[in-house]
Motif scaffolding. Sequence first.
Motif, PDB file in Angstrom:
ATOM      1  N   LYS A 156     -14.128   2.462  -4.183  1.00 31.69           N
ATOM      2  CA  LYS A 156     -13.251   2.285  -3.022  1.00 31.69           C
ATOM      3  C   LYS A 156     -11.946   1.603  -3.426  1.00 31.69           C
ATOM      4  CE  LYS A 156     -16.437   2.483   0.830  1.00 31.69           C
ATOM      5  NZ  LYS A 156     -17.161   1.811   1.885  1.00 31.69           N
ATOM      6  N   ALA A 157     -12.045   0.637  -4.332  1.00 36.38           N
ATOM      7  CA  ALA A 157     -10.835  -0.072  -4.772  1.00 36.38           C
ATOM      8  C   ALA A 157      -9.883   0.886  -5.497  1.00 36.38           C
ATOM      9  CB  ALA A 157     -11.223  -1.235  -5.685  1.00 36.38           C
ATOM     10  N   LEU A 158     -10.446   1.775  -6.309  1.00 36.53           N
ATOM     11  CA  LEU A 158      -9.602   2.736  -7.029  1.00 36.53           C
ATOM     12  C   LEU A 158      -8.955   3.731  -6.063  1.00 36.53           C
ATOM     13  CD1 LEU A 158     -11.729   3.546 -10.228  1.00 36.53           C
ATOM     14  CD2 LEU A 158      -9.841   1.947 -10.000  1.00 36.53           C
ATOM     15  N   MET A 159      -9.695   4.140  -5.039  1.00 36.89           N
ATOM     16  CA  MET A 159      -9.111   5.038  -4.041  1.00 36.89           C
ATOM     17  C   MET A 159      -7.988   4.335  -3.287  1.00 36.89           C
ATOM     18  SD  MET A 159     -12.556   6.955  -2.638  1.00 36.89           S
ATOM     19  CE  MET A 159     -11.729   7.892  -1.349  1.00 36.89           C
ATOM     20  N   LYS A 160      -8.172   3.048  -3.011  1.00 39.57           N
ATOM     21  CA  LYS A 160      -7.130   2.265  -2.334  1.00 39.57           C
ATOM     22  C   LYS A 160      -5.875   2.202  -3.212  1.00 39.57           C
ATOM     23  CE  LYS A 160      -5.497  -0.972   0.517  1.00 39.57           C
ATOM     24  NZ  LYS A 160      -4.941  -0.556   1.805  1.00 39.57           N
ATOM     25  N   LEU A 161      -6.091   2.002  -4.509  1.00 40.93           N
ATOM     26  CA  LEU A 161      -4.954   1.936  -5.442  1.00 40.93           C
ATOM     27  C   LEU A 161      -4.206   3.265  -5.507  1.00 40.93           C
ATOM     28  CD1 LEU A 161      -6.259  -0.185  -8.414  1.00 40.93           C
ATOM     29  CD2 LEU A 161      -4.060  -0.462  -7.294  1.00 40.93           C
ATOM     30  N   ALA A 162      -4.969   4.350  -5.557  1.00 38.40           N
ATOM     31  CA  ALA A 162      -4.327   5.676  -5.606  1.00 38.40           C
ATOM     32  C   ALA A 162      -3.523   5.912  -4.336  1.00 38.40           C
ATOM     33  CB  ALA A 162      -5.391   6.760  -5.786  1.00 38.40           C
ATOM     34  N   THR A 163      -4.044   5.432  -3.209  1.00 37.84           N
ATOM     35  CA  THR A 163      -3.329   5.573  -1.937  1.00 37.84           C
ATOM     36  C   THR A 163      -2.044   4.752  -1.962  1.00 37.84           C
ATOM     37  OG1 THR A 163      -5.431   5.906  -0.806  1.00 37.84           O
ATOM     38  CG2 THR A 163      -3.556   5.293   0.570  1.00 37.84           C
ATOM     39  N   LEU A 164      -2.138   3.508  -2.446  1.00 42.13           N
ATOM     40  CA  LEU A 164      -0.943   2.657  -2.533  1.00 42.13           C
ATOM     41  C   LEU A 164       0.108   3.296  -3.441  1.00 42.13           C
ATOM     42  CD1 LEU A 164      -2.658  -0.847  -2.836  1.00 42.13           C
ATOM     43  CD2 LEU A 164      -1.185  -0.099  -0.961  1.00 42.13           C
ATOM     44  N   GLU A 165      -0.359   3.849  -4.563  1.00 35.87           N
ATOM     45  CA  GLU A 165       0.571   4.480  -5.502  1.00 35.87           C
ATOM     46  C   GLU A 165       1.283   5.665  -4.849  1.00 35.87           C
ATOM     47  OE1 GLU A 165      -0.503   4.532  -9.793  1.00 35.87           O
ATOM     48  OE2 GLU A 165      -0.299   6.694  -9.562  1.00 35.87           O
ATOM     49  N   SER A 166       0.528   6.437  -4.084  1.00 38.69           N
ATOM     50  CA  SER A 166       1.121   7.583  -3.392  1.00 38.69           C
ATOM     51  C   SER A 166       2.165   7.120  -2.380  1.00 38.69           C
ATOM     52  CB  SER A 166      -0.001   8.375  -2.698  1.00 38.69           C
ATOM     53  OG  SER A 166       0.540   9.373  -1.888  1.00 38.69           O
ATOM     54  N   LYS A 167       1.844   6.065  -1.631  1.00 40.43           N
ATOM     55  CA  LYS A 167       2.778   5.560  -0.618  1.00 40.43           C
ATOM     56  C   LYS A 167       4.034   4.976  -1.267  1.00 40.43           C
ATOM     57  CE  LYS A 167      -0.574   4.670   3.053  1.00 40.43           C
ATOM     58  NZ  LYS A 167      -1.370   3.671   3.783  1.00 40.43           N
ATOM     59  N   LEU A 168       3.850   4.350  -2.423  1.00 43.56           N
ATOM     60  CA  LEU A 168       5.004   3.748  -3.120  1.00 43.56           C
ATOM     61  C   LEU A 168       5.996   4.809  -3.596  1.00 43.56           C
ATOM     62  CD1 LEU A 168       3.207   0.942  -5.144  1.00 43.56           C
ATOM     63  CD2 LEU A 168       5.204   0.586  -3.690  1.00 43.56           C
ATOM     64  N   LYS A 169       5.498   6.021  -3.800  1.00 42.89           N
ATOM     65  CA  LYS A 169       6.371   7.090  -4.295  1.00 42.89           C
ATOM     66  C   LYS A 169       7.221   7.701  -3.179  1.00 42.89           C
ATOM     67  CE  LYS A 169       3.445   8.501  -8.153  1.00 42.89           C
ATOM     68  NZ  LYS A 169       2.354   9.400  -8.524  1.00 42.89           N
ATOM     69  N   LYS A 170       6.884   7.387  -1.952  1.00 36.20           N
ATOM     70  CA  LYS A 170       7.618   7.993  -0.829  1.00 36.20           C
ATOM     71  C   LYS A 170       9.026   7.422  -0.730  1.00 36.20           C
ATOM     72  CE  LYS A 170       3.444   8.933   1.811  1.00 36.20           C
ATOM     73  NZ  LYS A 170       3.235  10.188   1.156  1.00 36.20           N
TER      74      LYS A 170
END
Lengths: 218, 445
Positions: free
Chosen positions: B398-412
């Motif tokens: 779950k923590a890794l999925m959260k990180l991937a989500t944060l990374e995706s949002k940071l790219k916006k």
Amino acid sequence: MRKINKTTILSTAYKNWEEALVAHPEYDSSKNKYYYDVVMNLFHCQQGLCAYTEQLLCTPDFYEANNWVNGKYQKPVNWSVKGQLEHFDATKKQKQGWLWDNFFMADTDVNTKIKRNNSVHEILKFDRPDYDEFQLLEYNSNEHIFIANTELDESDQEKINEMLFILGVNHEPVRTVRAEYLEMKLRSILLELDTWEDVKINQFPTAFEFCKREIMNY
Amino acid sequence: MKVKELYIKDYHQFEDFRLDLTYPEGHPKAGQPLDKVCFIGQSGTGKTSLLNIMSRYFYNLHFFNRMAATRLSDMRDDTTVDGISMKFQGAKHIESSYIDNYISLALDGEGIFIANALSNEFHRCNPVALFFPVDFTNNVGTLKDVELYRDEENLFLFFSGLNYGFIWQKINEQIVQYREQQIEQSLAVSEVTKKIGVKSEEILEAAKKYQEWEQQNINPLKDLADTFLDRILNKFNLRVNPELDFKKIEDVKAIKIETLDGHEVLYDFQSTGTRQVLLSMLPLYTLKPNRTAIFFDEPERSLYPDIQKEIVDIYTSLTTDCQFFYATHSPIIASSFEPWEIVELKFNPKTGKVYQELYYEGERHVDNYTINPQYLRWDDILQRVFDLDSEGNEKRVKALMKLATLESKLKKKDITSEEKEKLWNEYLKLSKLTGWTTRMTNEKN
């Protein structure tokens, strides 16, 4: 996790029986005469892959159409497949235990250790007519992790991420196996040992397609 | 004498079970017995049973040998004594039956010399086999009869029945002997200096002789400390006190361990890890085994990972041309072995019997091995060799999925700088907690 088309029915004997059922008999995989018809028709529809993780569970020679005679699957002597017959919505198992719509073939560990009887959201039911993996999902190709599309509203993202977790999509060893498999395939293309057109992908096609789109920048 | 092959016809979970314990083709030692073997596998697969079976076989073999002949190689092809039957073929293949089962080992070499050819003195004899059971440190000092598991020639030693004081006493004999000679030498120097009218050249000559003696006669305690024990004990903030002061009776009862700043740590206050190190290394140092079969069950017990990393090599360095058999649950211990030295035991789900998982495909050749624990990271060893099906706690997923989500949002591009900073701080914190690899460039792009 790619869209699964379950409208191709080879096990017509089973399907006719299922559609005629007023009440489903108690689900018992070892006693039902249509068990292998269901399993192999699903593999035919899923092209031998786990519906959730897309690991290879069954080779084409076992699920090709020539294995059916008069709507019944003819189990070969050397029959050998992995995985388990999975009830997507576990609450339907008791009263609609033989419902075609609720069946998928899934990796045994995912089914028994991760998904079990957890409640599901239909949003990630891969045979839904309106299901589109590229609208609902994103793929982090550095770490080989699936997440919900961050363009969706937070509520949908939450449901999708919960489903990805319940379906074991990012659990180990699936993630490592997927990462190693795809990294080698992608490297072989980038090193011009293979091409996008000719490369043979026999598992993890959705993750591969995401990587391809990212690399091709579309 | 080294084991080349083990065959078990029928014994509990083992049925028609055969292990090739030689180096594979393509190895410089191809066909020769393995120098060390590591049994791994799920609890209950029989790792400890194999150590017991093999060590008991040696025990039986020794008893037969003592009664029957001077060398195994001199024996007839078929011999049965005391219920033990053995067959000697060209390669000295030996079969033995005991406990109503049928187990055989193919052995390499000249065979075992009978006990009478050796001294009965503990520290001089060369044991055929040494066995360190998993609980060998528990019985220290509690077993009254040290001899219980020793046959009269000391050729087979169960360390469950050997106490610390006894081992130390044997080392101490060497130390006391050294100390006596040291006193004798220093007295000789003293005598020279006491002489009336002694010349400085004479004093220098006596001092030189003393120094020469010191150089030629190694202080056994210092050797033990410098070469072996302190290497490990220093990691526990401990060291051996190499001074031979013998000020009180306790000084000769046990090896003296002290903290690095010089405070003595009595045996009763030593950690289980310290005891594990002392009680396994002292006998090996004392006995100096040569071509001995040495069995260790769970050598990792009570040892921190950095010591586990070294312990197999240290045990090897204390011996000469011995064959070690380890049973372990530790990926770090397993990483000390070449792939052909690892025997992974698995249950056959259909029969319930145990088989060896092979790490090679096709011919047993070094080039055909697909797993090498010496090349893998520790976590990889856990997953690939020990078949652990996850890389961490389920919460990590779950923590890794959260990180991937944060990374995706940071790219916006459509987020404010305040939102971006907030996401970035969250991302940094979580990436540190998960060991997330923040790659700045994606090589695929």
